[in-house]
Design an enzyme around this catalytic site. Structure first.
Site, PDB file in Angstrom:
ATOM      1  N   CYS A 259       0.815  -1.228   0.000  1.00  0.00           N
ATOM      2  CA  CYS A 259       0.000   0.000   0.000  1.00  0.00           C
ATOM      3  C   CYS A 259       0.846   1.276   0.000  1.00  0.00           C
ATOM      4  CB  CYS A 259      -0.994  -0.017   1.157  1.00  0.00           C
ATOM      5  SG  CYS A 259      -0.280   0.133   2.811  1.00  0.00           S
ATOM      6  N   HIS A 307      -2.809   1.289   6.745  1.00  0.00           N
ATOM      7  CA  HIS A 307      -3.188   1.218   5.326  1.00  0.00           C
ATOM      8  C   HIS A 307      -3.378   2.615   4.751  1.00  0.00           C
ATOM      9  CE1 HIS A 307      -4.458  -0.754   1.677  1.00  0.00           C
ATOM     10  NE2 HIS A 307      -5.474   0.088   1.605  1.00  0.00           N
ATOM     11  N   HIS A 319      -5.731   2.023  -4.643  1.00  0.00           N
ATOM     12  CA  HIS A 319      -4.759   1.507  -3.676  1.00  0.00           C
ATOM     13  C   HIS A 319      -4.307   0.098  -4.045  1.00  0.00           C
ATOM     14  CE1 HIS A 319      -7.812  -0.828  -0.917  1.00  0.00           C
ATOM     15  NE2 HIS A 319      -8.225  -0.812  -2.170  1.00  0.00           N
TER      16      HIS A 319
END
Length: 345
Positions: A259, A307, A319
């Site tokens: 991420c 995240h 993402h």
């Protein structure tokens, strides 16, 4: 006449044991017959457990990334200090050579003064503490000796700093190994769970993910949000070019990403350096609420901020989700953890 013998009676203990065993066998068989069949989790239950494991694996991955960054930084710092120590030692050797030249000149002019012999020793600090000898030295000799003294202290401090950083590096490497093992354990457990599904169930889960991704992409297109500008717009455009690339823990592109690897890569292509990990990225720029978000802003999820993605407009993000997925669009409401805040770089 034949004798008639009384039949031998069976041993009472043996009869009791056999009777008890038979009763137990009957009870067990009855219990087995009446017991409900073991429950096999369906695909939705497996998906929920696997998603949780993947979330924990990503959390450990970001910690791993942080430890790896620290290791690389420490290695550079230690290398720089060691180079400085080597140069300092060369300077110290030259200063000592200079003291030797002074002593040589005195010897040629009639012998080495006892005070000069003292300051040629390996402990100039001890010599300078002997104030009674200073009167016997010239200003040039005192200046030369003080330079040696200062350089020795400087090298001692640098060596102590290097030793401390080496200890820190050893600790960081140990943490790195633990985090890597933690990630591997979580992923292995997730794979084991997925292998309990039938081929039909696996196909159904994949189809659900594809439908969700297409729906998010359509929302981004319909939103037609042109609020991004400058570097943020450029970073988002670069991230879009990576759609479909696989997630891989610790990866920073260009063939795969995790991420924070995707967000740091995208901004780097736009000429902006941002930190490597999601936790560090959360501490740059201006913090934003959901209503303030513009395309290209960083968006953070979960209480520990493990995240991060790029806001894509219309409530969607772009993402690298987790292991087993690819870079894709997704609704902010289906990430699996709460939205915390956004950051405008």
């Amino acid at each position: 006449m034949a004798s008639h013998r009384r039949p031998k009676q069976p041993n009472r203990t043996r009869v009791t044991v056999l009777t008890t065993a038979a009763a137990a066998a009957v009870a067990l068989s009855t219990h087995a017959a009446n017991a409900a069949p073991s429950h096999r989790p369906d695909k939705d239950e497996v998906k929920a457990k696997v998603d949780k494991l993947y979330e924990e694996a990503e959390q450990a991955t970001e910690k791993y990334n942080g430890a790896k960054e620290k290791q690389q930084r420490l290695q550079k710092e230690i290398s720089a200090i060691q180079d400085g120590v080597a140069r300092g030692q060369q300077e110290l050797n030259k200063l000592r050579d200079g003291l030797g030249s002074l002593a040589g000149a005195q010897y040629r002019s009639g012998g080495i003064d006892p005070s000069v012999q003292l300051f040629l020793s390996s402990d100039p600090d001890d010599f300078l503490d002997k104030a009674s000898t200073l009167d016997q030295l010239s200003g040039q000799q005192i200046a030369a000796l003080k330079k040696v003294q200062g350089k020795q202290r400087e090298l001692a401090q640098e060596r102590a700093e290097a030793t401390g950083k080496l200890r820190d590096l050893a600790t960081t490497r140990t943490e790195l190994g633990h985090r890597k093992q933690e990630v591997q354990d979580k992923l292995a457990e997730a794979r084991k769970l997925l292998n309990t599904l039938t081929l039909k169930e696996k196909s159904a889960l994949a189809a659900e993910q594809q439908r969700a991704s297409r729906s998010s992409a359509e929302r981004v297109r319909l939103g037609n949000d042109s609020s991004a500008s400058g570097r943020a717009a450029a970073a988002f455009s670069f991230a879009q070019s990576q759609l479909g690339k696989p997630y891989f823990r610790g990866a920073t592109g260009p063939s795969s990403y995790d991420c924070s690897g995707l967000t740091s890569w995208a901004y780097a292509q736009a000429g902006v350096h941002i930190p490597r990990t999601s936790e560090e990225q959360a501490n740059i720029g201006t913090r934003l609420t959901r209503s303030q978000l513009q395309v290209g802003d960083l968006v953070f999820f979960f209480n520990d901020l493990h995240h991060v993605g790029l806001y894509a407009g219309n409530g969607q993000i772009l993402h690298a989700p987790r292991t087993g997925t690819v870079v894709r669009y997704e609704s902010m409401d289906t990430i699996g953890g709460p939205f915390m805040f956004g950051v405008r770089v």
